[in-house]
Design a protein around this motif. Sequence first.
Motif, PDB file in Angstrom:
ATOM      1  N   PHE A 177     -10.355   2.944  -8.786  1.00  0.00           N
ATOM      2  CA  PHE A 177      -8.925   2.862  -9.064  1.00  0.00           C
ATOM      3  C   PHE A 177      -8.617   3.077 -10.547  1.00  0.00           C
ATOM      4  N   ALA A 203      -1.185   5.636  -7.746  1.00  0.00           N
ATOM      5  CA  ALA A 203      -2.480   6.240  -7.430  1.00  0.00           C
ATOM      6  C   ALA A 203      -2.766   7.489  -8.245  1.00  0.00           C
ATOM      7  N   LEU A 232      -7.616  -5.882  -3.748  1.00  0.00           N
ATOM      8  CA  LEU A 232      -8.647  -4.910  -4.116  1.00  0.00           C
ATOM      9  C   LEU A 232      -9.835  -5.638  -4.748  1.00  0.00           C
ATOM     10  N   TYR A 273       1.104   4.233  -3.265  1.00  0.00           N
ATOM     11  CA  TYR A 273       0.814   5.656  -3.145  1.00  0.00           C
ATOM     12  C   TYR A 273       2.059   6.540  -3.160  1.00  0.00           C
ATOM     13  N   GLN A 328      -8.921   5.590  -5.772  1.00  0.00           N
ATOM     14  CA  GLN A 328      -9.837   4.645  -5.151  1.00  0.00           C
ATOM     15  C   GLN A 328     -11.304   4.995  -5.374  1.00  0.00           C
ATOM     16  N   ARG A 333       0.842  -1.207   0.000  1.00  0.00           N
ATOM     17  CA  ARG A 333       0.000   0.000   0.000  1.00  0.00           C
ATOM     18  C   ARG A 333       0.872   1.250   0.000  1.00  0.00           C
ATOM     19  N   PHE A 348      -7.945   0.550   1.931  1.00  0.00           N
ATOM     20  CA  PHE A 348      -7.306   0.692   0.625  1.00  0.00           C
ATOM     21  C   PHE A 348      -6.827   2.114   0.335  1.00  0.00           C
ATOM     22  N   ALA A 349      -7.086   3.022   1.260  1.00  0.00           N
ATOM     23  CA  ALA A 349      -6.813   4.430   1.033  1.00  0.00           C
ATOM     24  C   ALA A 349      -5.347   4.789   1.301  1.00  0.00           C
TER      25      ALA A 349
END
Length: 341
Positions: free
Chosen positions: A83, A74, A184, A61, A79, A57, A335-336
């Motif tokens: 995505f 990202a 995801l 990002y 998201q 993760r 997932f952020a």
Amino acid sequence: MNKFAKYILGGLGLFLCCGFIAVKHKDLLFSYPEYWPKPQYDFSKLTMSEDQFQLGRQLFYDPILSRDNTISCASCHLQATGFTHVDHDLSHGIEGRIGTRNSMTIMNLAWNTSFMWDGGVNHIEIQALAPISSENEMDESLEHVVEKLNNSEKYKTLFYNVHKDSVVTGQRTLLALTQFVVMLTTYNSKYDKYIREEVEFTEQEKSGLNVFRTHCASCHTEPLFTNNKFINNGLEVDTTLNDFGRMIITQNPQDSLKFKVPTLRNIQFTKPYMHDGRFETLQEVINHYTSDIQDSNTLSETLKSNIELTHKEKVDLLVFLRTLTDQEFLFNKRFAFPYNQ
């Protein structure tokens, strides 16, 4: 027991808990409904640990993956929009460079048999190499990414948490990204709850589902809403891009103008549509299939006969497509962006 639920929990042993079937394998949960096919991805290659997920993760990002440290995964895969990106038709990279295709959504990738619009990547573990090395995207080399990560105290710690040593390698980096994106999964839309008999559809939604199953499901096959194949869907060729799709990879004229069938899950929020982002609305997409199919030698057989829909059927179809939205997925804090790291 919910007969549609299957859970694979990242260690050893079987247990029954709260009505779910679970396989314990270390400490990370991977789940999917029982009415889905078995994933294509071999999960034995991953550590399936929370530390691996958090490392992936963080990398997803982090603009450190790009040559000038300005573009992250990202940047093109947001998201809240399934995505993918929604603010431009073609992907953007470092220094304002513009790519040649719209970014694909990232969801349910464990079921993919190939990646990219043309299938140029056939394994999820190496998929990230494509945007990292693309001149119009991150314009970086994996070797230099590894060098930068090895010089980062933060990543030395994160890699140590996973591997019990702090050495960063290209393989470990790609596996970490895989660990994140493979998680995801989206399967809690109203459609899914209807299939699981947890909610009812309105009459209009039922009508739209019937329209969909009659005219769309051969390519956008339930429950994943893709058949993982490549088709020519009758788009007029963009003479500026001159993109011939799958043929670029195979060099086979029979693959001219064929592109991968994308999933329709969360389609309400994944605009613009098609490989070049030419359509801004789902109404435009439906109008294309009902009145603007361009004939050619490789046109899909399913599209050679006209699709005729009444105005009501078009509206009902749109209403049904909105039932594919999974709010839990789009706003899942897990997932952020990792603000806490």
